[in-house]
Design a protein around this motif. Structure first.
Motif, PDB file in Angstrom:
ATOM      1  N   ARG A  90      -5.582  -2.740   7.798  1.00 19.64           N
ATOM      2  CA  ARG A  90      -5.465  -3.960   7.728  1.00 19.64           C
ATOM      3  C   ARG A  90      -4.139  -4.011   7.263  1.00 19.64           C
ATOM      4  O   ARG A  90      -3.465  -4.772   6.491  1.00 19.64           O
ATOM      5  N   ILE A  91      -3.716  -2.840   7.260  1.00 18.17           N
ATOM      6  CA  ILE A  91      -1.943  -2.513   6.721  1.00 18.17           C
ATOM      7  C   ILE A  91      -0.366  -2.178   7.877  1.00 18.17           C
ATOM      8  O   ILE A  91      -1.118  -2.286   8.841  1.00 18.17           O
ATOM      9  N   THR A  92       0.323  -2.910   7.923  1.00 14.77           N
ATOM     10  CA  THR A  92       1.448  -2.939   8.782  1.00 14.77           C
ATOM     11  C   THR A  92       2.783  -1.973   8.140  1.00 14.77           C
ATOM     12  O   THR A  92       2.050  -2.100   7.155  1.00 14.77           O
ATOM     13  N   ILE A  93       2.637  -1.331   8.761  1.00 13.94           N
ATOM     14  CA  ILE A  93       3.702  -0.182   8.523  1.00 13.94           C
ATOM     15  C   ILE A  93       5.318  -0.943   8.616  1.00 13.94           C
ATOM     16  O   ILE A  93       5.735  -1.390  10.293  1.00 13.94           O
ATOM     17  N   CYS A  94       5.708  -1.187   8.047  1.00 15.24           N
ATOM     18  CA  CYS A  94       7.105  -1.908   7.651  1.00 15.24           C
ATOM     19  C   CYS A  94       8.159  -1.069   6.061  1.00 15.24           C
ATOM     20  O   CYS A  94       7.474  -1.841   5.359  1.00 15.24           O
ATOM     21  N   GLY A 127      -1.976  -5.896   4.030  1.00 17.96           N
ATOM     22  CA  GLY A 127      -1.607  -4.713   3.472  1.00 17.96           C
ATOM     23  C   GLY A 127      -0.449  -4.392   4.062  1.00 17.96           C
ATOM     24  O   GLY A 127      -0.413  -4.670   5.222  1.00 17.96           O
ATOM     25  N   ILE A 128       1.015  -3.744   3.509  1.00 19.80           N
ATOM     26  CA  ILE A 128       2.243  -3.147   4.601  1.00 19.80           C
ATOM     27  C   ILE A 128       2.828  -2.024   3.764  1.00 19.80           C
ATOM     28  O   ILE A 128       2.273  -1.652   2.260  1.00 19.80           O
ATOM     29  N   CYS A 173       0.932  -1.409  -0.129  1.00 23.50           N
ATOM     30  CA  CYS A 173      -0.041  -0.020   0.111  1.00 23.50           C
ATOM     31  C   CYS A 173       1.048   1.409  -0.292  1.00 23.50           C
ATOM     32  O   CYS A 173       1.348   1.350   1.392  1.00 23.50           O
ATOM     33  N   GLU A 174       1.085   1.477  -1.278  1.00 26.35           N
ATOM     34  CA  GLU A 174       2.091   2.955  -1.184  1.00 26.35           C
ATOM     35  C   GLU A 174       2.257   4.421  -0.993  1.00 26.35           C
ATOM     36  O   GLU A 174       1.678   4.746  -0.727  1.00 26.35           O
ATOM     37  N   LEU A 175       0.773   4.395  -1.717  1.00 30.52           N
ATOM     38  CA  LEU A 175      -0.222   5.987  -1.403  1.00 30.52           C
ATOM     39  C   LEU A 175      -2.208   6.131  -2.061  1.00 30.52           C
ATOM     40  O   LEU A 175      -1.946   5.042  -2.692  1.00 30.52           O
TER      41      LEU A 175
END
Length: 438
Positions: A205-209, A187-188, A141-143
């Motif tokens: 649902r997004i993990t930040i990494c 998502g990441i 998930c870039e933007l």
């Protein structure tokens, strides 16, 4: 939304997980593979998973770092009349259909992935759930395009047309994101800034990494020597100012840097300025027909720079990664400017090399740099402040050393490839397959 604190026990826990993870079939989708999967894909292959990548980049089938590359092509299409706001979606649909056809052919040959990892930004992955409805899907998930300030109308110089209509056009660009939302198991996203552009139903649902910075490669080297075409050899003894973009364009502050250049060259008569970047457009508006942003702003400032000073400005174009690393290692002050947008790898790589950095005081940069802690921040539009901070650091070796060491320490603590990011990415993969909430 799940975040990580970087605890040392994470790597141990992850290694224990990987020992019991069954061998999987994993399909990667990226129009420019490996892209952000550069490190994750070969690592998963090395751990015994069958990894395949559908990609437009490869011309012929190949095996690269344990990943089987399956090339496909876009169909030729005749021109058609479209509403201008639909051109972006039309392009993505064309790619999505082509990837769907390639995926269906792969399925018909017997390949059924357990997991699909995709960058959805160009549309390729939007129909893959129709080919393999049982596969788990993780998306990069870039933007998510924001239709308000400062994501829109940040730089008034390049605002064209009706401002209210611009907001509608930007919202239409998110149709691709929403087409992917129902198929995304997880998502990441590489930074908090980027993850937080997404609506709540995505964010949960997004993990930040981050993708990870190889600090063993991007590291300080006091003995570095760099030779590029049409340039004298550079070492740490030289006063080198660096500026790096993938492409030289306003989204990355190229115009601001160029307008500061005449004064900077006067203030620093011994400095060499090395500018890296291509002539294309990655983001934002295109230059006037038949021109490049690079040349537009050279033409704007060239008359204000004497020939002797201009001889100290070097446009290196795009360079090999080894030369790029040596350039960051030799840099005495590195300048990084960006709109509120996706954070460049090059900033973190410069930090990992221990560079003293002057950067724009914009949201994505503030996530990694604090003023006078591990870098110096200036207002994006303030060329005089930019020159002042660069000159101040060039005159202060102790400050450069302090900021450079702190910048590298930030990367080691939060963005290091081997100790932080790859373990987190693999933990993310494991949780997708476990069906655990991420």
């Amino acid at each position: 939304m799940r975040t990580y604190a970087g605890a040392p026990h994470l790597l141990i826990r992850f290694k224990n997980q990987c020992r019991v993870m069954l061998s999987m079939k994993i399909l990667f989708i990226h129009q420019n593979f490996p892209g952000q999967f550069k490190h994750l894909a070969p690592l998963l292959a090395a751990r015994g998973h069958q990894c395949v990548a559908l990609t437009l980049r490869a011309k012929e089938p190949a095996n690269r770092n344990g990943v089987r590359l399956v090339p496909y092509r876009l169909p030729k299409r005749s021109g058609q009349n479209l509403h201008p706001w639909l051109i972006d979606l039309d392009t993505k649909l064309t790619r999505g259909e082509a990837c769907y056809r390639a995926a269906r052919a792969l399925r018909d040959k017997g390949f059924t992935p357990d997991l699909i990892l995709a960058h959805p930004g160009w549309g390729e992955s939007m129909f893959l759930n129709d080919v393999w409805p049982a596969a788990r899907i993780g998306l990069y998930c870039e933007l998510y395009h924001q239709a308000d300030y400062p994501h829109l109308h940040f730089d008034p110089e390049f605002d064209k047309g009706d401002a209210e209509l611009s907001r509608l056009r930007i919202r239409m660009k998110n149709l691709n994101n929403h087409l992917h939302a129902p198929i995304m198991d997880a998502g990441i996203s590489p930074t908090h800034f980027q993850a937080e552009t997404f609506p709540e139903d995505f964010r949960e649902r997004i993990t930040i990494c981050h993708d990870g910075i190889d600090s063993a490669v991007a590291r300080p080297d006091p003995d570095v020597r760099l030779t590029l075409d049409d340039m004298p050899e550079l070492t740490r003894a030289d006063e080198v100012i660096t500026f790096v973009n993938r492409n030289l364009e306003p989204y990355r502050g190229y115009h601001i840097f160029m307008r500061a250049l005449p004064r900077l060259l006067v203030e620093r008569p011994d400095a060499r300025v090395v500018i890296v970047g291509g002539d294309e457009v990655s983001y934002g508006p295109r230059p006037p027909s038949g021109q490049t942003w690079k040349q537009v702003f050279i033409d704007e400032v060239r008359a204000d720079i004497p020939d002797a000073d201009w001889a100290r400005v070097h446009f290196a174009g795009r360079i090999a990664y080894d030369d790029f690393t040596r350039l960051l290692q030799v840099s005495r002050v590195h300048v990084y400017l960006t709109y509120p947008f996706v954070l460049s790898w090059s900033l973190l790589e410069a930090m990992s090399c221990g560079a003293a950095i002057v950067a724009s005081d914009t949201a994505p940069v503030r996530e990694v740099l604090s003023h006078d802690d591990n870098g110096r921040l200036v207002d994006f539009f303030d060329g005089d402040a930019l020159v002042g901070e660069v000159c101040d650091l060039l005159d202060d070796e102790a400050a450069r050393r302090r900021l450079g060491e702190a910048a590298r320490a930030t990367v080691l603590a939060r963005y290091d490839l081997q100790t932080i990011c790859l373990p987190r990415q693999l933990d993310w993969v494991s949780q997708i397959m476990d069906g655990a909430p991420v």
